[in-house]
Write a protein that holds these residues in place. Structure first.
Motif, mmCIF file in Angstrom:
data_model
loop_
_atom_site.group_PDB
_atom_site.id
_atom_site.type_symbol
_atom_site.label_atom_id
_atom_site.label_comp_id
_atom_site.label_asym_id
_atom_site.label_seq_id
_atom_site.Cartn_x
_atom_site.Cartn_y
_atom_site.Cartn_z
ATOM 1 N N THR A 52 0.952 -1.448 0.031
ATOM 2 C CA THR A 52 -0.046 -0.011 0.025
ATOM 3 C C THR A 52 0.803 1.254 -0.061
ATOM 4 O O THR A 52 2.052 1.131 0.302
ATOM 5 C CB THR A 52 -0.890 0.211 1.335
ATOM 6 N N VAL A 53 0.292 2.325 -0.406
ATOM 7 C CA VAL A 53 0.956 3.581 -0.004
ATOM 8 C C VAL A 53 0.718 3.748 1.660
ATOM 9 O O VAL A 53 0.238 3.045 2.150
ATOM 10 C CB VAL A 53 0.120 4.830 -0.706
ATOM 11 N N VAL A 54 1.531 4.662 1.971
ATOM 12 C CA VAL A 54 1.582 4.884 3.602
ATOM 13 C C VAL A 54 0.335 5.358 3.950
ATOM 14 O O VAL A 54 -0.230 6.275 3.206
ATOM 15 C CB VAL A 54 2.729 5.965 3.860
ATOM 16 N N THR A 55 -0.591 4.966 4.843
ATOM 17 C CA THR A 55 -1.747 5.236 5.471
ATOM 18 C C THR A 55 -1.641 5.351 6.971
ATOM 19 O O THR A 55 -0.792 5.010 7.589
ATOM 20 C CB THR A 55 -2.668 4.533 4.928
ATOM 21 N N GLY A 56 -2.525 6.225 7.487
ATOM 22 C CA GLY A 56 -2.691 6.438 9.141
ATOM 23 C C GLY A 56 -3.415 7.124 9.435
ATOM 24 O O GLY A 56 -4.513 7.787 8.837
ATOM 25 N N ARG A 70 4.102 12.630 9.062
ATOM 26 C CA ARG A 70 4.454 12.037 10.423
ATOM 27 C C ARG A 70 4.128 10.446 10.082
ATOM 28 O O ARG A 70 5.377 9.734 10.574
ATOM 29 C CB ARG A 70 3.654 12.509 11.590
ATOM 30 N N GLU A 71 3.280 9.968 9.472
ATOM 31 C CA GLU A 71 3.119 8.642 9.147
ATOM 32 C C GLU A 71 4.031 7.826 8.343
ATOM 33 O O GLU A 71 4.717 7.004 8.656
ATOM 34 C CB GLU A 71 1.614 8.558 8.715
ATOM 35 N N VAL A 72 4.643 8.830 7.005
ATOM 36 C CA VAL A 72 5.500 8.488 6.296
ATOM 37 C C VAL A 72 7.107 8.192 7.255
ATOM 38 O O VAL A 72 7.646 7.154 6.899
ATOM 39 C CB VAL A 72 5.854 9.534 5.092
ATOM 40 N N LEU A 73 7.042 9.219 7.877
ATOM 41 C CA LEU A 73 8.376 9.052 8.741
ATOM 42 C C LEU A 73 8.285 7.983 9.620
ATOM 43 O O LEU A 73 9.411 7.058 9.693
ATOM 44 C CB LEU A 73 8.895 10.389 9.538
#
Length: 161
Positions: A52-56, A70-73
Motif C-alpha cells: 500500500t501507500v503509507v496510510t494512518g 508524520r506517518e511516512v516518517l
C-alpha cells in the motif's frame, strides 16, 4: 503502534461499534536517481502482507498534511513534504480481525521525497521500498487510484459529488 492510544480509550466506551475516523494516505513520489522516471514509495503491511501507500490515523487536532508527513516518517524512516491534497473520500466499512469496525474519512496527499532510504520504521510494516510506476506489485484498486491521482497531479482534488 498499530492502534493509537486515543482509539484504545474510545473502544473501552463504545466496544466494537462503528467508529468514523480521520485518516491520511501519502503517495510519495521521487524521480529515479538514474532514469529520472517517477517512483512511488510503498509499504508491505505486517498484518495483511498487502502493498500500500503509507496510510494512518490522524491524532486528535493534528493537521492532515502534518499527519501524512508524520506517518511516512514513522512507517518508512523517509522524510517527505506534503505537496497537495489529491483525493478526499470515505472508505467502506472495515471490520478488523478483532471485530472492531471503522470507516475512514481518507485524505490523500501527493508528497515529495526529501531524504532517507525506506525501511520499516515500526511494527506496522514488514517492508518498504521504491517501485517504478510501470512495475507496481499487486495492489488493491483503491491504492492504485491513490497513486493514479497523485501522478496525474490535477489542479483540483477529487471528491464525490
Amino acid at each position: 503502534m498499530p492502534t493509537p492510544d486515543f482509539i484504545v480509550e474510545l473502544r473501552r466506551h463504545v466496544g466494537q461499534s462503528l467508529l468514523w475516523l480521520p485518516g491520511v494516505a501519502a503517495v510519495v513520489l521521487r524521480p529515479h536517481p538514474v532514469s529520472g522516471a517517477d517512483e512511488v514509495l510503498l509499504v508491505r503491511r505486517a498484518d495483511t502482507g498487502s502493498w500500500t501507500v503509507v496510510t494512518g490515523i490522524l491524532d486528535p487536532g493534528e493537521e492532515p498534511a502534518v499527519g501524512a508527513v508524520r506517518e511516512v516518517l514513522e512507517e518508512t524512516c523517509v522524510v517527505v513534504r506534503a505537496d497537495r491534497l489529491v483525493w478526499a473520500h470515505s472508505t467502506p466499512e472495515i471490520e478488523f480481525v478483532n471485530g472492531d469496525r471503522s470507516t475512514f474519512l481518507s485524505l490523500c496527499f501527493r508528497c515529495s521525497w526529501v531524504s532517507g532510504d525506506p525501511r520499516p520504521g515500526d511494527d506496522e510494516s514488514s517492508d518498504a521500498g521504491w517501485f517504478r510506476l510501470e512495475a507496481l506489485p499487486k495492489m488493491a484498486e483503491s491504492q492504485l487510484r491513490r497513486i493514479e491521482l497523485a501522478v496525474a497531479n490535477a489542479p483540483e482534488a477529487v471528491f464525490a459529488r
